[in-house]
Enzyme design. Structure first.
Site, PDB file in Angstrom:
ATOM      1  N   HIS A  58       0.846  -1.192   0.000  1.00 54.11           N
ATOM      2  CA  HIS A  58       0.000   0.000   0.000  1.00 54.11           C
ATOM      3  C   HIS A  58       0.881   1.241   0.000  1.00 54.11           C
ATOM      4  CE1 HIS A  58      -3.931  -1.920   1.730  1.00 54.11           C
ATOM      5  NE2 HIS A  58      -3.305  -2.739   0.900  1.00 54.11           N
ATOM      6  N   GLU A  60       1.103   3.985   1.837  1.00 57.85           N
ATOM      7  CA  GLU A  60       1.728   4.427   3.090  1.00 57.85           C
ATOM      8  C   GLU A  60       2.889   3.518   3.480  1.00 57.85           C
ATOM      9  OE1 GLU A  60      -2.664   5.551   3.226  1.00 57.85           O
ATOM     10  OE2 GLU A  60      -1.496   3.798   2.631  1.00 57.85           O
ATOM     11  N   CYS A  88      -5.954   2.627   5.547  1.00 59.72           N
ATOM     12  CA  CYS A  88      -6.665   1.416   5.957  1.00 59.72           C
ATOM     13  C   CYS A  88      -6.100   0.963   7.311  1.00 59.72           C
ATOM     14  CB  CYS A  88      -6.488   0.325   4.903  1.00 59.72           C
ATOM     15  SG  CYS A  88      -4.839  -0.428   4.899  1.00 59.72           S
ATOM     16  N   CYS A  91      -2.344   0.028   7.167  1.00 61.45           N
ATOM     17  CA  CYS A  91      -1.473   1.193   7.002  1.00 61.45           C
ATOM     18  C   CYS A  91      -1.475   2.073   8.241  1.00 61.45           C
ATOM     19  CB  CYS A  91      -1.889   1.992   5.771  1.00 61.45           C
ATOM     20  SG  CYS A  91      -1.558   1.100   4.238  1.00 61.45           S
TER      21      CYS A  91
END
Length: 161
Positions: A58, A60, A88, A91
């Site tokens: 992801h 991040e 999310c 993250c």
């Protein structure tokens, strides 16, 4: 708008540019993030889940990895993270572990859900007792799994985090 707000918008726009890059190049979902220290970008990331076959890739997480590598540290003290969207649960956990001074996000999780990225079920699952979650989770403690903590506790030159 003062200079500080302008600088923050600049970093958020860069996060959005990275999200667009991921989408336009078929690399992953529409998410981008940057890590900033002392007014300069020290890490960048965009979603690469589908292009790398890595569900943890992801934006991040990728930005945190990039910044930590460049800064030579596993914690981002004194840094700020700018994410194009509210992180999310995974993250958000990574952000907490990285220990930045502040997190900024652009779009909210509701916006992501409208586009097909709904993390609500994960937030809901985390709040449930382990025995009530949809994913079967079984505790299987062994002497070996407990002994490693004793080893850690005795280690004189450990780096705590």
């Amino acid at each position: 708008m003062d200079n500080e707000d302008s600088e923050k918008q600049h970093f958020m726009k860069r996060a959005a540019e990275l999200a667009v890059y991921a989408v336009e190049n078929g690399l992953g979902g529409p998410f981008g993030a940057v890590v900033v220290k002392d007014g300069r970008i020290v890490g960048e990331g965009f979603n690469q889940v589908t292009s790398s076959n890595d569900p943890t890739a992801h934006a991040e997480v990728m930005a945190i990895r990039d910044a930590c590598k460049k800064l030579g540290t596993f914690q981002l003290n004194g840094c700020e993270i700018y994410s194009s969207c509210e992180p999310c649960p995974m993250c958000l956990g990574a952000v907490y572990w990285a220990r930045p001074a502040k997190l900024y996000y652009g779009s909210g999780r509701e916006d992501a859900a409208k586009a097909g990225f709904d993390d609500a079920f994960i937030y809901d699952e985390i709040a449930l007792p382990v025995c009530e979650r949809k994913l079967p989770v079984v505790s299987l403690p062994l002497r070996e799994t407990l002994n490693v903590f004793k080893l850690w506790e005795k280690k004189a030159n450990k780096i705590e985090y």
